[in-house]
Write an enzyme that holds these catalytic residues in place. Sequence first.
Site, PDB file in Angstrom:
ATOM      1  N   ASP A  24      18.809 122.427 -48.390  1.00 48.36           N
ATOM      2  CA  ASP A  24      18.423 121.286 -49.225  1.00 48.36           C
ATOM      3  C   ASP A  24      19.104 121.362 -50.595  1.00 48.36           C
ATOM      4  OD1 ASP A  24      17.131 118.970 -49.830  1.00 48.36           O
ATOM      5  OD2 ASP A  24      15.161 119.880 -50.141  1.00 48.36           O
ATOM      6  N   ARG A  37      26.394 111.247 -53.011  1.00 45.70           N
ATOM      7  CA  ARG A  37      25.659 112.283 -52.278  1.00 45.70           C
ATOM      8  C   ARG A  37      26.509 112.940 -51.191  1.00 45.70           C
ATOM      9  NH1 ARG A  37      20.324 112.445 -52.617  1.00 45.70           N
ATOM     10  NH2 ARG A  37      20.184 113.075 -50.445  1.00 45.70           N
ATOM     11  N   HIS A  41      27.243 116.876 -49.573  1.00 47.99           N
ATOM     12  CA  HIS A  41      27.194 117.336 -48.176  1.00 47.99           C
ATOM     13  C   HIS A  41      28.520 118.011 -47.796  1.00 47.99           C
ATOM     14  CE1 HIS A  41      23.395 115.452 -47.811  1.00 47.99           C
ATOM     15  NE2 HIS A  41      23.829 114.207 -47.769  1.00 47.99           N
ATOM     16  N   SER A  70      15.677 114.336 -37.510  1.00 48.74           N
ATOM     17  CA  SER A  70      15.361 113.048 -36.855  1.00 48.74           C
ATOM     18  C   SER A  70      15.004 111.994 -37.900  1.00 48.74           C
ATOM     19  CB  SER A  70      14.163 113.190 -35.914  1.00 48.74           C
ATOM     20  OG  SER A  70      13.986 114.477 -35.440  1.00 48.74           O
ATOM     21  N   LEU A 135      27.997 136.281 -33.670  1.00 45.23           N
ATOM     22  CA  LEU A 135      26.817 135.567 -34.166  1.00 45.23           C
ATOM     23  C   LEU A 135      26.654 134.221 -33.452  1.00 45.23           C
ATOM     24  CD1 LEU A 135      25.708 135.089 -37.806  1.00 45.23           C
ATOM     25  CD2 LEU A 135      26.295 133.057 -36.506  1.00 45.23           C
TER      26      LEU A 135
HETATM   27  C1  FPP Z   1      19.560 118.054 -47.506  1.00 45.79           C
HETATM   28  O1  FPP Z   1      19.952 117.880 -48.855  1.00 45.79           O
HETATM   29  C2  FPP Z   1      20.760 118.195 -46.691  1.00 45.79           C
HETATM   30  C3  FPP Z   1      21.037 117.431 -45.593  1.00 45.79           C
HETATM   31  C4  FPP Z   1      20.147 116.380 -45.107  1.00 45.79           C
HETATM   32  C5  FPP Z   1      22.284 117.605 -44.855  1.00 45.79           C
HETATM   33  C6  FPP Z   1      22.739 119.016 -44.677  1.00 45.79           C
HETATM   34  C7  FPP Z   1      24.135 118.996 -44.223  1.00 45.79           C
HETATM   35  C8  FPP Z   1      25.082 119.866 -44.611  1.00 45.79           C
HETATM   36  C9  FPP Z   1      24.834 121.037 -45.461  1.00 45.79           C
HETATM   37  C10 FPP Z   1      26.453 119.674 -44.145  1.00 45.79           C
HETATM   38  C11 FPP Z   1      26.686 120.513 -42.936  1.00 45.79           C
HETATM   39  C12 FPP Z   1      27.020 119.640 -41.864  1.00 45.79           C
HETATM   40  C13 FPP Z   1      27.252 120.038 -40.620  1.00 45.79           C
HETATM   41  C14 FPP Z   1      27.666 119.029 -39.663  1.00 45.79           C
HETATM   42  C15 FPP Z   1      27.086 121.440 -40.166  1.00 45.79           C
HETATM   43  P1  FPP Z   1      19.591 116.533 -49.576  1.00 45.79           P
HETATM   44  O2  FPP Z   1      20.674 115.562 -49.352  1.00 45.79           O
HETATM   45  O3  FPP Z   1      18.249 116.044 -49.132  1.00 45.79           O
HETATM   46  O4  FPP Z   1      19.574 116.978 -51.060  1.00 45.79           O
HETATM   47  P2  FPP Z   1      18.633 116.433 -52.233  1.00 45.79           P
HETATM   48  O5  FPP Z   1      17.238 116.925 -51.923  1.00 45.79           O
HETATM   49  O6  FPP Z   1      19.225 117.059 -53.443  1.00 45.79           O
HETATM   50  O7  FPP Z   1      18.746 114.939 -52.242  1.00 45.79           O
END
Ligand code: FPP
Length: 252
Positions: A24, A37, A41, A70, A135
Site C-alpha cells: 500500500d 497515481r 504503481h 477484487s 522462491l
Molecule cells: C495500493 O496502493 C496498491 C495497489 C492497489 C496496487 C499494487 C500494485 C503494484 C505494487 C504494482 C505491481 C504490479 C504487478 C502487476 C505485480 P494505493 O494505490 O492504494 O496507495 P494509496 O493508499 O497511497 O492511495
Amino acid sequence: MATPPKTASGRDQAVPRHVAIVMDGNGRWAKRRFMPRVFGHKYGMETVVRVIDDCARRGIEYLTVYAFSSENWKRPDEEVSGLMNLVLVGVSKYLTRLAKDGIRIKVMGDRTVVSEKVRQAWNEAEELTKNNPGLTLTVAFNYGGRWDIVQACKRALADGVAPDALSEDALSRYMALAHAPDPDLFIRTGGEVRVSNFLLWQVAYSEFYFTDCLWPDFDAAEMDKAIAAFASRERRFGGVPAAAPSNEASSA
Ligand code: FPP
C-alpha cells in the site's frame, strides 16, 4: 553470539518461510511527487522485483503480493487500465530474468474477467517458470479472501466432497494458495492497519507487521525491520509457552 534456533529441517527459525505483503501507498508516493497515481504503481512494480531478489537472498521460500484486489475495479478507469498495462509491461520486462533466477511464478484470483492479453501474460509467466526450484512468487490479481473461500467451497462441492468429509485440511486443498504453507509474516505498508480482504483463511496464525513506509520506498532495510519484529515474536499457535505453569490462562 547465540545461534538462532533451527526448525526440524535445519532452517533458521528467525527467517519466515512465507511472507505475504499488502503493497500500500503507491498513490500517496506519487501524489507527493505531483505525479499521477499510476506513476506510483510503476515504481511499486520495481519495488516488487527488488523485494523478490531480497527475499530469495534471505532464504524466504514463498512471497505472496496483493497486486490487484477484487475491489480495485472501483478505482478510476485510467488507474485500472494502468495497472492492467503494468502486468504486460512487467511480464515483458522481467519474466526472462526472473525465470533464469529460478523464481516460480503463480497467479491467484479470478482470471475469468480480466482481458485476454492479461490472462495470456499470466499464463505465460506460470508456464515458463512452473518447474523452477527457487522462491515461489504468488501474485494475487483480481483476488479477494472471501472470493477465495467461496471458490474453494464450490470446487469442493463440484468434486463431490461430502459434508462429513469437509474438514479444514480438505478445504485448504481447494484454496488458491494451496501450493504454499500459510504465511508466517504478513506485512502491510502505507500506514493502514487492516487486512483488506487479503488471505482471510490463510492468516489465522500469521504474525502481522504494519509500517508507515510507502510501498515504493520499501527496501532491504525495511525488510530487516519486519523480519526483526517477526523474530522477536513468540509463536504459540493457540498453545502455551513450553515453560509456562499449567494453571496460567492461555491466550491465542
Ligand atoms: C495500493 O496502493 C496498491 C495497489 C492497489 C496496487 C499494487 C500494485 C503494484 C505494487 C504494482 C505491481 C504490479 C504487478 C502487476 C505485480 P494505493 O494505490 O492504494 O496507495 P494509496 O493508499 O497511497 O492511495
